[in-house]
Design a protein around this motif. Sequence first.
Motif, short mmCIF file in Angstrom:
data_model
loop_
_atom_site.label_atom_id
_atom_site.label_comp_id
_atom_site.label_asym_id
_atom_site.label_seq_id
_atom_site.Cartn_x
_atom_site.Cartn_y
_atom_site.Cartn_z
N ALA A 139 0.82 -1.22 0.00
CA ALA A 139 0.00 0.00 0.00
C ALA A 139 0.85 1.26 0.00
N ALA A 140 2.17 1.13 0.30
CA ALA A 140 3.04 2.29 0.41
C ALA A 140 3.22 2.96 -0.95
N ARG A 141 3.24 4.31 -0.93
CA ARG A 141 3.41 5.10 -2.16
C ARG A 141 4.35 6.27 -1.87
N TRP A 142 5.21 6.57 -2.81
CA TRP A 142 6.16 7.67 -2.59
C TRP A 142 5.45 9.02 -2.48
N ASP A 143 4.28 9.13 -3.11
CA ASP A 143 3.58 10.42 -3.14
C ASP A 143 2.43 10.51 -2.15
N LEU A 144 2.36 9.60 -1.20
CA LEU A 144 1.22 9.58 -0.27
C LEU A 144 1.08 10.91 0.47
N TYR A 145 2.21 11.54 0.82
CA TYR A 145 2.18 12.73 1.66
C TYR A 145 2.21 14.03 0.86
N GLN A 146 2.20 13.93 -0.45
CA GLN A 146 2.24 15.15 -1.27
C GLN A 146 1.00 16.00 -0.99
N GLY A 147 1.22 17.22 -0.49
CA GLY A 147 0.11 18.12 -0.21
C GLY A 147 -0.76 17.74 0.96
N LYS A 148 -0.35 16.73 1.74
CA LYS A 148 -1.12 16.31 2.91
C LYS A 148 -0.57 16.99 4.16
N LYS A 149 -1.38 17.02 5.20
CA LYS A 149 -0.97 17.64 6.46
C LYS A 149 -0.23 16.62 7.34
N VAL A 150 0.82 17.08 7.97
CA VAL A 150 1.46 16.34 9.05
C VAL A 150 1.45 17.24 10.27
N VAL A 151 0.85 16.75 11.35
CA VAL A 151 0.79 17.51 12.59
C VAL A 151 1.94 17.07 13.49
N VAL A 152 2.81 18.00 13.83
CA VAL A 152 3.88 17.75 14.79
C VAL A 152 3.43 18.31 16.13
N THR A 153 3.63 17.53 17.20
CA THR A 153 3.18 17.97 18.53
C THR A 153 4.41 18.05 19.44
N PRO A 154 5.17 19.13 19.35
CA PRO A 154 6.45 19.21 20.06
C PRO A 154 6.29 19.12 21.57
N LEU A 155 7.35 18.61 22.20
CA LEU A 155 7.42 18.54 23.66
C LEU A 155 8.30 19.68 24.16
N PRO A 156 8.12 20.12 25.40
CA PRO A 156 8.97 21.20 25.94
C PRO A 156 10.45 20.85 25.87
N GLU A 157 10.78 19.56 25.92
CA GLU A 157 12.18 19.14 25.93
C GLU A 157 12.81 19.08 24.54
N ASN A 158 12.02 19.24 23.47
CA ASN A 158 12.57 19.15 22.12
C ASN A 158 13.40 20.38 21.79
N LYS A 159 14.66 20.19 21.46
CA LYS A 159 15.47 21.29 20.96
C LYS A 159 15.01 21.66 19.56
N ASP A 160 15.20 22.94 19.22
CA ASP A 160 14.72 23.43 17.92
C ASP A 160 15.31 22.65 16.77
N GLU A 161 16.59 22.28 16.85
CA GLU A 161 17.22 21.60 15.72
C GLU A 161 16.63 20.21 15.49
N ARG A 162 16.24 19.53 16.58
CA ARG A 162 15.60 18.22 16.42
C ARG A 162 14.21 18.38 15.83
N LEU A 163 13.47 19.35 16.33
CA LEU A 163 12.15 19.61 15.79
C LEU A 163 12.24 19.96 14.30
N ASP A 164 13.20 20.80 13.96
CA ASP A 164 13.36 21.21 12.56
C ASP A 164 13.75 20.03 11.67
N ARG A 165 14.55 19.10 12.19
CA ARG A 165 14.95 17.93 11.39
C ARG A 165 13.75 17.06 11.06
N ILE A 166 12.86 16.85 12.03
CA ILE A 166 11.68 16.03 11.76
C ILE A 166 10.73 16.76 10.81
#
Length: 293
Positions: A139-166
Amino acid sequence: MDAGLPEFGKVVIFGTGLIGGSFALGLKEAGAVEEVVGFGRTPATLRKAQELGVIDRAGINPAHEIGDADIVLVATPVAQMPEIFERIAPYLGPNTIVTDGGSTKGDVVAAARAAFKGHIGKFVPAHPIAGAENSGPAAARWDLYQGKKVVVTPLPENKDERLDRIKRAWSLCGADIYELTPEMHDRVFAAVSHLPHLLSFALVHDLAVRDDADLFFTFAASGFRDFTRIAASHPEMWRDICLANREALLGEIDLYRAQLDELRTLLAHKDGDSLEQIFDLARQARRNWAGEH
């Protein structure tokens, strides 16, 4: 980073089906990853994932794969995540970032805190909004996420660079990135995703267990097909989601029952004007959301 090298070296994926496999294929399509290593519940699934080019090889022991991984994506049903977090926690490398693809966040974050303890800052929770009824590596497709939303829910402990990498990894797959707190995420998705699935399963189940079920299904047409499409979704996954987000979902069920009770009262009193007002407001809201002005 040297020019010409992919942004990510090794990416490890637990769960090489629709969500995890599409993440891998999206990064590969973007030329953004050197190697994808997959873990799964069965050797057959991992063989299939490798044959399809979703992963480059199957992992055998997390102790040998996690320490030098740039990203570890846990894309299994949410009930399996606590055990996986416990398995990988001892081996997190200095540059390893763990993320997930779970449809609930409060329970996943709690499990991550219990497993990762002082290393919780290395876990950046996420939820790609790109489901489908099919599952497994095929079922996997390379274009599954094209134009789709991904919600990131950061934690207080997440450094900016780690958050930015994800965020960057999901962006390379073509996704649009949004941020919510884990608590707000679970409130929102209880209403707009988890409740609709529960209702769809409930309606189809109600008809399926009737003695004359075949008669009803014979005459079910496009309206029934549209309303119940999501009842074809993965039962195990949705069992886990409903249980994981049960508090918010119970609240949404209560609100929906109150709405049904109101409609039942109007119907019993033959109050057509009030029924039409509710239907009209709902119609306008649906059209506005769908861009059908």
